[in-house]
Design a protein around this motif. Structure first.
Motif, short mmCIF file in Angstrom:
data_model
loop_
_atom_site.label_atom_id
_atom_site.label_comp_id
_atom_site.label_asym_id
_atom_site.label_seq_id
_atom_site.Cartn_x
_atom_site.Cartn_y
_atom_site.Cartn_z
N ARG A 19 0.81 -1.22 0.00
CA ARG A 19 0.00 0.00 0.00
C ARG A 19 0.84 1.27 0.00
O ARG A 19 0.29 2.36 0.12
CB ARG A 19 -0.92 0.00 1.23
CG ARG A 19 -1.98 -1.08 1.18
CD ARG A 19 -2.80 -1.11 2.47
NE ARG A 19 -3.47 0.18 2.68
CZ ARG A 19 -4.65 0.50 2.18
NH1 ARG A 19 -5.29 -0.37 1.42
NH2 ARG A 19 -5.21 1.67 2.43
N SER A 20 2.16 1.14 -0.14
CA SER A 20 3.05 2.30 -0.12
C SER A 20 3.75 2.44 -1.47
O SER A 20 4.73 1.73 -1.74
CB SER A 20 4.08 2.17 1.00
OG SER A 20 5.00 3.23 0.96
N PRO A 21 3.29 3.35 -2.34
CA PRO A 21 3.96 3.54 -3.63
C PRO A 21 5.41 3.98 -3.48
O PRO A 21 6.28 3.58 -4.26
CB PRO A 21 3.12 4.62 -4.32
CG PRO A 21 1.79 4.59 -3.62
CD PRO A 21 2.08 4.19 -2.22
N ILE A 22 5.69 4.79 -2.46
CA ILE A 22 7.07 5.26 -2.24
C ILE A 22 7.98 4.08 -1.94
O ILE A 22 9.10 3.99 -2.46
CB ILE A 22 7.10 6.30 -1.10
CG1 ILE A 22 6.37 7.57 -1.53
CG2 ILE A 22 8.54 6.62 -0.71
CD1 ILE A 22 6.32 8.65 -0.46
N ALA A 23 7.52 3.16 -1.08
CA ALA A 23 8.34 2.00 -0.74
C ALA A 23 8.58 1.11 -1.96
O ALA A 23 9.69 0.61 -2.17
CB ALA A 23 7.67 1.19 0.37
N ILE A 24 7.55 0.93 -2.80
CA ILE A 24 7.68 0.08 -3.98
C ILE A 24 8.66 0.70 -4.98
O ILE A 24 9.56 0.02 -5.49
CB ILE A 24 6.31 -0.14 -4.63
CG1 ILE A 24 5.39 -0.93 -3.69
CG2 ILE A 24 6.46 -0.87 -5.97
CD1 ILE A 24 3.98 -1.08 -4.19
N ILE A 25 8.50 2.00 -5.25
CA ILE A 25 9.39 2.67 -6.21
C ILE A 25 10.82 2.69 -5.68
O ILE A 25 11.78 2.45 -6.43
CB ILE A 25 8.88 4.10 -6.49
CG1 ILE A 25 7.52 4.05 -7.20
CG2 ILE A 25 9.89 4.86 -7.35
CD1 ILE A 25 6.88 5.41 -7.38
N SER A 26 10.98 2.98 -4.39
CA SER A 26 12.32 3.00 -3.80
C SER A 26 12.98 1.64 -3.88
O SER A 26 14.17 1.53 -4.20
CB SER A 26 12.24 3.46 -2.34
OG SER A 26 11.71 4.76 -2.24
#
Length: 304
Positions: A19-26
């Motif tokens: 549920r965290s786009p930032i975590a996935i992209i990072s």
């Protein structure tokens, strides 16, 4: 799938990650950077360490998308004729090795000091924590710069280039252990009064065994979060030291070394030598820091 895998996929940590786009992209950026660095000998177009293959006539070639560029060097070459894509892959490899090794070293030192201070208490705790407090008053890069300079002067000139990587790992690691020590000390002071620790004492277990087998596993969670956050800072420390000229030599092109070399030619028009390694370094460090911030929030029950 096995039951353990299913439980892992259904855990709160994986759910928060999805549920965290930032975590996935990072994570994707970190995986790409680490993969390119780890597979550099296999996928890099050239070997920047092979001096016999370098040609000074190929130096300062602009990127392929500029008028004088060539498809053989997509991001151009540096002042020694090294292909910049290859140099960045190998440079990222060196930067990651130094950053990870420094964090491992700082973690080990910090855990040992924190466990000793938290479990022993009294004068031992006061002395160790005052040392940590004094070191925390100085920026980590200043401590690393001082240690690197002192060790570099103490070593014989013939060993400078051979041991430079180890000197950097020691200098960066010794500048970051207080954060781990203070965290582990706090957890140890909480855990040492628990019933299971008192029971271990009653049955006659030694202090080191109680600390390592009972207290340390319960203090490990915050350490992992701090270590993740410190990886980016350690990579940045290496780049800073190399940029200042006290890190790796020009023959070992870490990202910091490439930025330092390119800085000399920035105003003469050869901007790509410093811009591309700088963007790669910024993307890697920023992604690791964002991933560390997400992990810190994800494992903190107060923020759920």
């Amino acid at each position: 799938m096995s039951g353990a895998v299913m439980r892992a996929l259904d855990s709160d940590l994986v759910y928060n990650f999805r549920r965290s786009p930032i975590a996935i992209i990072s994570t994707l950026i970190v995986v790409i950077c680490v993969g390119a660095a780890a597979l550099a000998p296999l996928i890099a177009p050239y070997n920047p360490f092979d001096l016999a293959s370098l040609n000074l006539m190929d130096s300062m070639i602009p990127p392929a998308f500029l008028p004088d560029g060539t498809a053989a060097h997509l991001l151009g070459t540096d002042n020694q004729g090294r292909d910049l894509v290859s140099a960045m892959m190998y440079g990222g490899r060196i930067s990651l090795i130094i950053g990870l090794s420094a964090v491992v070293f700082a973690t080990i030192v910090g855990i040992l000091v924190g466990l000793t201070a938290g479990y022993a208490g009294g004068a031992v705790d006061a002395v160790l924590m005052r040392i940590a407090d004094v070191q925390l008053t100085f920026p980590a890069i200043l401590i690393a710069l001082l240690v690197s300079g002192v060790v570099g002067v103490a070593l014989p000139p013939s060993l400078h280039e051979k041991l430079e990587v180890y000197v950097l790992i020691f200098a960066i690691g010794i500048s970051r252990w207080p954060q781990f020590a203070r965290t582990v000390r706090s957890s140890t002071m909480v855990e040492r009064g628990r019933d299971y620790v008192l029971a271990a004492r009653v049955i006659g277990l030694s202090g080191p065994r109680i600390v390592l087998t009972h207290i340390l596993p319960n203090a490990w969670g915050p350490v992992v979060v701090i270590a993740t956050i410190n990886i980016g800072g350690s990579i940045l420390d290496e780049a800073t030291l190399s940029f200042l000229g006290v890190g790796l030599p020009a023959t070992q092109p870490s990202l910091g070394t490439l930025i330092r070399i390119g800085n000399d030619y920035l105003y003469s028009g050869e901007w790509w030598i410093t811009i591309f390694p700088g963007v790669a370094l910024a993307a890697l460090v920023l992604s690791i820091n964002l991933l560390g911030d997400w992990l810190r929030d994800a494992v903190n029950p107060r923020l759920r």
